[in-house]
Design a protein around this motif. Structure first.
Motif, PDB file in Angstrom:
ATOM      1  N   GLY A   1     -22.374  -0.133  20.288  1.00  0.00           N
ATOM      2  CA  GLY A   1     -20.954  -0.380  20.032  1.00  0.00           C
ATOM      3  C   GLY A   1     -20.527  -1.786  20.417  1.00  0.00           C
ATOM      4  N   VAL A   2     -19.452  -2.219  19.779  1.00  0.00           N
ATOM      5  CA  VAL A   2     -18.872  -3.529  20.099  1.00  0.00           C
ATOM      6  C   VAL A   2     -17.990  -3.373  21.340  1.00  0.00           C
ATOM      7  CG1 VAL A   2     -17.160  -5.219  19.274  1.00  0.00           C
ATOM      8  CG2 VAL A   2     -18.888  -4.314  17.684  1.00  0.00           C
ATOM      9  N   ASN A   3     -17.978  -4.406  22.189  1.00  0.00           N
ATOM     10  CA  ASN A   3     -16.971  -4.505  23.239  1.00  0.00           C
ATOM     11  C   ASN A   3     -15.945  -5.518  22.752  1.00  0.00           C
ATOM     12  OD1 ASN A   3     -15.655  -4.324  25.773  1.00  0.00           O
ATOM     13  ND2 ASN A   3     -16.761  -6.128  26.529  1.00  0.00           N
ATOM     14  N   ALA A   4     -14.790  -5.043  22.334  1.00  0.00           N
ATOM     15  CA  ALA A   4     -13.757  -5.965  21.845  1.00  0.00           C
ATOM     16  C   ALA A   4     -13.083  -6.600  23.058  1.00  0.00           C
ATOM     17  CB  ALA A   4     -12.737  -5.209  21.002  1.00  0.00           C
TER      18      ALA A   4
ATOM     19  N   GLY B   1     -21.647  -9.405  30.232  1.00  0.00           N
ATOM     20  CA  GLY B   1     -22.125  -8.298  29.399  1.00  0.00           C
ATOM     21  C   GLY B   1     -22.434  -8.745  27.989  1.00  0.00           C
ATOM     22  N   LYS B   2     -22.807  -7.766  27.150  1.00  0.00           N
ATOM     23  CA  LYS B   2     -23.179  -8.132  25.784  1.00  0.00           C
ATOM     24  C   LYS B   2     -22.294  -7.430  24.748  1.00  0.00           C
ATOM     25  CE  LYS B   2     -26.950  -4.838  25.704  1.00  0.00           C
ATOM     26  NZ  LYS B   2     -28.302  -4.592  25.258  1.00  0.00           N
ATOM     27  N   ASN B   3     -22.552  -7.758  23.490  1.00  0.00           N
ATOM     28  CA  ASN B   3     -21.818  -7.175  22.357  1.00  0.00           C
ATOM     29  C   ASN B   3     -20.319  -7.489  22.398  1.00  0.00           C
ATOM     30  OD1 ASN B   3     -24.331  -6.085  21.865  1.00  0.00           O
ATOM     31  ND2 ASN B   3     -23.794  -4.037  22.601  1.00  0.00           N
ATOM     32  N   ASN B   4     -19.980  -8.623  23.013  1.00  0.00           N
ATOM     33  CA  ASN B   4     -18.564  -8.987  23.106  1.00  0.00           C
ATOM     34  C   ASN B   4     -18.101  -9.656  21.815  1.00  0.00           C
ATOM     35  OD1 ASN B   4     -18.493  -8.111  25.778  1.00  0.00           O
ATOM     36  ND2 ASN B   4     -19.226 -10.090  26.516  1.00  0.00           N
ATOM     37  N   TRP B   5     -17.113  -9.071  21.218  1.00  0.00           N
ATOM     38  CA  TRP B   5     -16.514  -9.657  20.010  1.00  0.00           C
ATOM     39  C   TRP B   5     -15.061  -9.989  20.315  1.00  0.00           C
ATOM     40  CZ3 TRP B   5     -17.877  -8.067  14.393  1.00  0.00           C
ATOM     41  CH2 TRP B   5     -19.272  -8.118  14.216  1.00  0.00           C
ATOM     42  N   ALA B   6     -14.674 -11.164  19.873  1.00  0.00           N
ATOM     43  CA  ALA B   6     -13.306 -11.626  20.158  1.00  0.00           C
ATOM     44  C   ALA B   6     -12.280 -10.818  19.369  1.00  0.00           C
ATOM     45  CB  ALA B   6     -13.194 -13.096  19.783  1.00  0.00           C
ATOM     46  N   LEU B   7     -11.189 -10.525  20.060  1.00  0.00           N
ATOM     47  CA  LEU B   7     -10.031  -9.923  19.406  1.00  0.00           C
ATOM     48  C   LEU B   7      -8.841 -10.823  19.729  1.00  0.00           C
ATOM     49  CD1 LEU B   7      -9.314  -7.422  17.737  1.00  0.00           C
ATOM     50  CD2 LEU B   7      -8.866  -6.205  19.854  1.00  0.00           C
ATOM     51  N   LEU B   8      -8.120 -11.244  18.703  1.00  0.00           N
ATOM     52  CA  LEU B   8      -7.015 -12.185  18.902  1.00  0.00           C
ATOM     53  C   LEU B   8      -5.668 -11.488  18.762  1.00  0.00           C
ATOM     54  CD1 LEU B   8      -9.494 -13.812  17.453  1.00  0.00           C
ATOM     55  CD2 LEU B   8      -7.809 -15.612  17.174  1.00  0.00           C
ATOM     56  N   MET B   9      -4.755 -11.807  19.669  1.00  0.00           N
ATOM     57  CA  MET B   9      -3.386 -11.361  19.497  1.00  0.00           C
ATOM     58  C   MET B   9      -2.619 -12.438  18.747  1.00  0.00           C
ATOM     59  SD  MET B   9      -1.985  -9.470  22.890  1.00  0.00           S
ATOM     60  CE  MET B   9      -2.556 -10.596  24.117  1.00  0.00           C
ATOM     61  N   GLY B  10      -1.585 -12.035  18.058  1.00  0.00           N
ATOM     62  CA  GLY B  10      -0.666 -13.017  17.482  1.00  0.00           C
ATOM     63  C   GLY B  10       0.226 -13.555  18.588  1.00  0.00           C
ATOM     64  N   THR B  11       1.077 -14.525  18.261  1.00  0.00           N
ATOM     65  CA  THR B  11       1.963 -15.079  19.299  1.00  0.00           C
ATOM     66  C   THR B  11       3.003 -14.051  19.740  1.00  0.00           C
ATOM     67  OG1 THR B  11       3.208 -16.048  17.481  1.00  0.00           O
ATOM     68  CG2 THR B  11       1.730 -17.516  18.677  1.00  0.00           C
TER      69      THR B  11
ATOM     70  N   ARG C   1     -15.889  -0.146  23.418  1.00  0.00           N
ATOM     71  CA  ARG C   1     -15.157  -0.571  24.615  1.00  0.00           C
ATOM     72  C   ARG C   1     -14.125  -1.644  24.261  1.00  0.00           C
ATOM     73  NH1 ARG C   1     -19.632  -3.049  27.283  1.00  0.00           N
ATOM     74  NH2 ARG C   1     -20.566  -2.791  25.233  1.00  0.00           N
ATOM     75  N   PHE C   2     -13.078  -1.671  25.046  1.00  0.00           N
ATOM     76  CA  PHE C   2     -12.043  -2.690  24.900  1.00  0.00           C
ATOM     77  C   PHE C   2     -11.877  -3.329  26.266  1.00  0.00           C
ATOM     78  CE2 PHE C   2      -7.303  -3.499  25.039  1.00  0.00           C
ATOM     79  CZ  PHE C   2      -7.339  -4.639  24.253  1.00  0.00           C
ATOM     80  N   ASN C   3     -12.149  -4.616  26.364  1.00  0.00           N
ATOM     81  CA  ASN C   3     -12.142  -5.289  27.675  1.00  0.00           C
ATOM     82  C   ASN C   3     -12.958  -4.488  28.698  1.00  0.00           C
ATOM     83  OD1 ASN C   3     -10.563  -7.388  26.739  1.00  0.00           O
ATOM     84  ND2 ASN C   3      -8.645  -6.451  27.414  1.00  0.00           N
ATOM     85  N   GLU C   4     -14.127  -4.042  28.293  1.00  0.00           N
ATOM     86  CA  GLU C   4     -15.060  -3.320  29.176  1.00  0.00           C
ATOM     87  C   GLU C   4     -14.572  -1.931  29.572  1.00  0.00           C
ATOM     88  OE1 GLU C   4     -17.992  -3.190  29.908  1.00  0.00           O
ATOM     89  OE2 GLU C   4     -18.745  -5.125  29.233  1.00  0.00           O
ATOM     90  N   THR C   5     -13.504  -1.448  28.960  1.00  0.00           N
ATOM     91  CA  THR C   5     -12.998  -0.105  29.249  1.00  0.00           C
ATOM     92  C   THR C   5     -13.324   0.786  28.050  1.00  0.00           C
ATOM     93  OG1 THR C   5     -11.176  -1.126  30.429  1.00  0.00           O
ATOM     94  CG2 THR C   5     -10.884   1.174  29.840  1.00  0.00           C
ATOM     95  N   PRO C   6     -13.878   1.985  28.263  1.00  0.00           N
ATOM     96  CA  PRO C   6     -14.229   2.810  27.102  1.00  0.00           C
ATOM     97  C   PRO C   6     -13.021   3.125  26.229  1.00  0.00           C
ATOM     98  CG  PRO C   6     -14.933   3.845  29.170  1.00  0.00           C
ATOM     99  CD  PRO C   6     -14.140   2.641  29.542  1.00  0.00           C
TER     100      PRO C   6
ATOM    101  N   ASP D   1     -26.920 -15.238  24.322  1.00  0.00           N
ATOM    102  CA  ASP D   1     -27.512 -14.990  25.643  1.00  0.00           C
ATOM    103  C   ASP D   1     -26.677 -15.475  26.830  1.00  0.00           C
ATOM    104  OD1 ASP D   1     -27.807 -17.676  25.571  1.00  0.00           O
ATOM    105  OD2 ASP D   1     -29.945 -17.681  26.091  1.00  0.00           O
ATOM    106  N   ASN D   2     -25.461 -15.912  26.563  1.00  0.00           N
ATOM    107  CA  ASN D   2     -24.636 -16.392  27.677  1.00  0.00           C
ATOM    108  C   ASN D   2     -24.379 -15.301  28.705  1.00  0.00           C
ATOM    109  OD1 ASN D   2     -24.293 -19.008  27.178  1.00  0.00           O
ATOM    110  ND2 ASN D   2     -22.185 -18.876  26.434  1.00  0.00           N
TER     111      ASN D   2
END
Ligand code: PMP
Length: 330
Positions: A141-144, A181-191, A269-274, A327-328
């Motif tokens: 799964g992705v971690n957003a 951690g891994k599988n981190n994908w960026a999620l952007l908020m609008g202004t 996960r969202f910010n490392e929270t399931p 790998d960061n």
């Protein structure tokens, strides 16, 4: 080694390595270029007309002088695929990259004998390059992750136009790569503080059997996003646009990302929270299965097969459109 693949470039077919545009092109000077990235299922282009329609909306709004009609461009797309198919494996899918800019800026016209022309590129490369490394995401799964980089609101630079001024998406990816951690994908908020989209994908949550996605305001209105509405309709699942706050994601039952190359990816996960129970969501799976059935391709199996086939891909950890570094901090 020459791949054999050919790129359509301003009326000619040239080899991939020779497909170059001028340093004086408005695309490079201003990020002033519209584009589309497509894919096939079983070699058949998916929603090509819709991609071309979105491209031409951008061409119109940016006032790019375009001699080719949408039909001409569609024919060029099919011609490019036909020329390249001999260099693809049987299991390969065609990923087209269509780029259009107004060409070199006027002040540089003497360099071009005063003949300036619109830059039109149609390249065709194997889809597996984009999706192979996503294979583990169907198990893990992705971690957003919410990044501080915001989506650009439509009244400043409309993200509904698929354009190459994308440094803010790249910054979002760079930021996401700094998370542990891994599988981190960026999620952007609008202004406005509502979730907008990912850096190359749209975002959905599921709550009490209803599918929700951010209103199509400060995000690209994805072709895949639109198809989720179609599939939900076919399945009798309610799918609605809504302003989504981080709170709604934390308390959702499921979440997933959508984008042309992979269709649907589950977010665990969202910010490392399931999200929900932190596993593959039931409705997410139903949507993937329905999509697979509609196009005659098992979406998950295909990406996993590509993952096995391309185990060596991206060994140098160069950025990909969907991940800045692999790998960061791991
Ligand atoms: N948002 C952004 C910023 C994107 O770049 C993309 C795909 N490139 C998407 C959403 C998904 O759009 P589509 O479903 O049309 O691929």
């Amino acid at each position: 080694m020459d791949s054999g693949r050919l790129v359509y470039l301003n009326g000619k077919y040239v080899s991939e390595k020779d497909a170059k545009i001028s340093i004086f092109d408005s695309a490079l000077m201003f990020g002033d270029m519209v584009f589309e990235m497509t894919r096939s299922f079983k070699k058949k282009q998916f929603k090509l007309k819709e991609h071309i329609e979105r491209l031409y909306y951008g061409i119109k709004i940016y006032r790019i002088p375009m001699k080719l009609s949408p039909e001409d461009l569609e024919n060029i797309c099919y011609e490019t695929i036909e020329k390249n198919e001999p260099f693809f494996n049987d299991t390969d899918e065609h990923r087209l990259m269509i780029n259009v800019s107004r060409g070199p800026l006027g002040i540089y016209s003497p360099i071009f004998d005063n003949k300036l022309e619109t830059t039109v590129v149609v390249a065709d490369f194997p889809l597996k390059w984009t999706v192979a490394y996503m294979a583990p995401l169907y198990d893990e799964g992705v971690n957003a992750v919410l990044v501080s980089q915001r989506a650009i609101p439509a009244h400043l630079a409309d993200p509904k136009i698929k354009n190459r001024s994308r440094v803010f998406y790249q910054m979002a990816n760079i930021e996401a790569s700094m998370f542990r951690g891994k599988n981190n994908w960026a999620l952007l908020m609008g202004t406005d503080g509502f979730i907008a989209e990912g850096s190359g994908d749209n975002f959905f949550i599921v709550k009490n059997g209803v599918v929700y996605t951010p209103e199509g305001r400060d995000c690209l209105v994805g072709i895949t996003r639109n198809y989720i509405f179609e599939i939900c309709d076919q399945l009798g699942i309610k799918c609605v646009e809504k302003n989504i706050e981080p709170y709604h994601v934390y308390t959702a039952d499921e979440a997933f990302m959508t984008g042309t190359p992979f269709s649907i990816l589950p977010v665990f996960r969202f910010n490392e929270t399931p999200v929900g129970d932190g596993k593959f969501g039931k409705i997410t799976k139903i949507l993937i299965d329905k999509w697979s059935k509609n196009v005659g391709v098992d979406l998950i199996k295909q990406i996993k097969d590509f993952g096995k086939e391309c185990a060596d891909l991206n060994k140098n950890n160069a950025p990909t459109p969907y991940q800045f570094s692999t790998d960061n901090n791991q």
